[in-house]
Structure formats: C-alpha cells, structure tokens
Design a protein around this motif. Structure first.
Motif, short mmCIF file in Angstrom:
data_model
loop_
_atom_site.label_atom_id
_atom_site.label_comp_id
_atom_site.label_asym_id
_atom_site.label_seq_id
_atom_site.Cartn_x
_atom_site.Cartn_y
_atom_site.Cartn_z
N VAL A 1 4.31 5.91 -1.53
CA VAL A 1 4.48 6.45 -2.93
C VAL A 1 3.86 7.99 -2.98
N LEU B 1 1.33 10.17 -8.21
CA LEU B 1 1.69 8.97 -9.10
C LEU B 1 0.58 8.33 -9.55
N GLY C 1 2.10 4.72 -13.81
CA GLY C 1 3.36 5.33 -13.46
C GLY C 1 3.66 6.77 -14.07
N CYS D 1 3.07 11.03 -13.86
CA CYS D 1 3.21 12.26 -12.91
C CYS D 1 1.52 12.95 -13.15
N CYS E 1 6.78 9.06 -14.42
CA CYS E 1 7.57 9.62 -13.27
C CYS E 1 9.07 9.06 -13.08
N VAL F 1 10.27 6.11 -10.42
CA VAL F 1 9.68 4.62 -10.62
C VAL F 1 10.47 3.92 -11.60
N ASP F 2 11.20 5.11 -12.72
CA ASP F 2 12.10 4.42 -13.69
C ASP F 2 12.94 3.49 -13.22
N SER G 1 15.28 9.69 -6.36
CA SER G 1 14.58 9.08 -5.20
C SER G 1 13.50 10.12 -5.06
N TRP G 2 12.50 9.71 -4.09
CA TRP G 2 11.37 10.86 -3.72
C TRP G 2 11.98 12.01 -3.46
#
Length: 213
Positions: free
Chosen positions: A59, A63, A67, A69, A93, A96-97, A103-104
């Motif tokens: 992760v 984060l 959840g 930023c 963030c 994670v929604d 994506s990362w």
C-alpha cells in the motif's frame, strides 16, 4: 528419425523457463534472452528482477488507516492541484475507493517502501549488533526507474540480502525465485548470532570472583 525440423523448439517445451531448460537452449540455436520474458532494468542496464514493479508494491506510504491521503494534506504546496482535488473528496484515496478505477500506477505521488527487515527473495533476516558498523545483511532494492529520460516519481523498494541483490543485478535471478539463503549468508548470520549471545552472556571479572561492589 524425428520429424521435427532442425533448430526448432518442440511444441511440448515448457512455457516457464528455469536454469535447466534454458541450458538446453543451445541445442535449438535459440538465444537465452528470447526464452525469458524481459524484466524491468536499471539505467545501467541491469535487471531489477521483476516484470511489473507494481505487482510487488504494497500500500502507499501516504495512505492513512482511515483511507485518506496524507500526502495531499501534509504537502499541499508540492502539488496544489492534486491537493485541492483530494480536499474536495475529503482527502479520500481514490485507489482504495471500491468504485474508483484508479490503480497505484495512476496516482502521481504513489510511494511504497517495504519495511519488513528480511530478504523478499530468500527470507534471510537482518541481524545488526549494537555499536557495530559492519555491512548490513540487507540492502534496499529499487524496483522502478525512470525510462527514456522521463522522471519516474514512484518509489517502489523492497529489501534483498546482499547475496540475492548481487544475483538479481548480475544475472537473470528473479524476486519470485523459490530461493534459499546463500550458504555464505547463513554463515554470516550465524556468526552474528554467536557474537550477540557472547555479548549478552558477558560477565565482568569482579562478578566472576565475587568482588562486585
């Protein structure tokens, strides 16, 4: 006599190539580099041991447990537009929604640094002695680098023991190899364990002879 054409790999050839199968490549006049998927490389041209760094990223370091930023909240001045966008979403963030397609790799400020103090390839654990300046058993290994002159803002790092680190950069070794610690690595770790036990069991001469004051 076989009906196979000379120089062609049989259709039953495994799709996953290891040292044993790749050693046979010369029989079929096929360069080994063509038998192994291309891996990400450093600017110096050495392999980093993975095809896709994001598959090995944890992760994001920014984060929070809720959840949100932390980067947008703590470093507004570094990217005001990004910070405003996150503020409008209450700093949630977007990765994670569950309803987001992010994506990362999509986040401009993603950073993932593995803090587990063991080699991700062979499992060797770090052992540092107090007041000891010897070379660490583990070394930080970067999985992502800038390509074609671009600036890559994503820092993705893991820990490798220095023996696996050398194998990954100097050969086709992969992070995902089913590897055991190198014999030299085990010997070094055991030697440090022994010294640690000796230091913990140290007894002064005064105590030994009952003259402790």
């Amino acid at each position: 006599m076989s009906t196979q054409s000379a120089g062609k790999i049989p259709s039953t050839t495994p799709t996953v190539w290891n040292d044993a199968t790749s050693a046979c490549a010369g029989r079929f006049n096929t360069p080994r580099a063509l038998l192994i998927p291309a891996m990400e490389k450093t600017p110096q041209g050495t392999s980093v041991g993975v095809d896709d760094p994001y598959e090995f990223a944890g992760v994001c370091d920014h984060l929070t447990g809720e959840g949100t930023c932390r980067y947008a909240f703590d470093h507004y001045e570094h990217d005001p537009a990004f910070a405003r966008e996150r503020a409008e979403a209450e700093y949630a963030c977007p990765v994670v929604d569950p309803e987001s397609e992010w994506s990362w790799a999509d986040c401009p400020h993603f950073r993932s640094r593995n803090r587990d103090r063991e080699c991700v390839r062979c499992g060797l654990e770090e052992k540092r002695l107090a007041h000891d300046d010897e070379r660490p058993l583990l070394e930080e290994h970067h999985l992502s680098y800038a390509r074609d002159g671009d600036t890559l803002s994503h820092e993705i790092t893991v820990y490798l023991c220095r023996w696996c680190h050398a194998k990954v950069h100097d050969s086709w070794a992969r992070i995902t190899d089913d590897a055991a610690p190198d014999s030299e690595a085990i010997a070094t770790l055991e030697e440090r364990h022994s010294r640690e036990q000796s230091e913990l069991g140290f007894e002064s001469a005064a105590k030994r002879y009952g003259r402790d004051e």
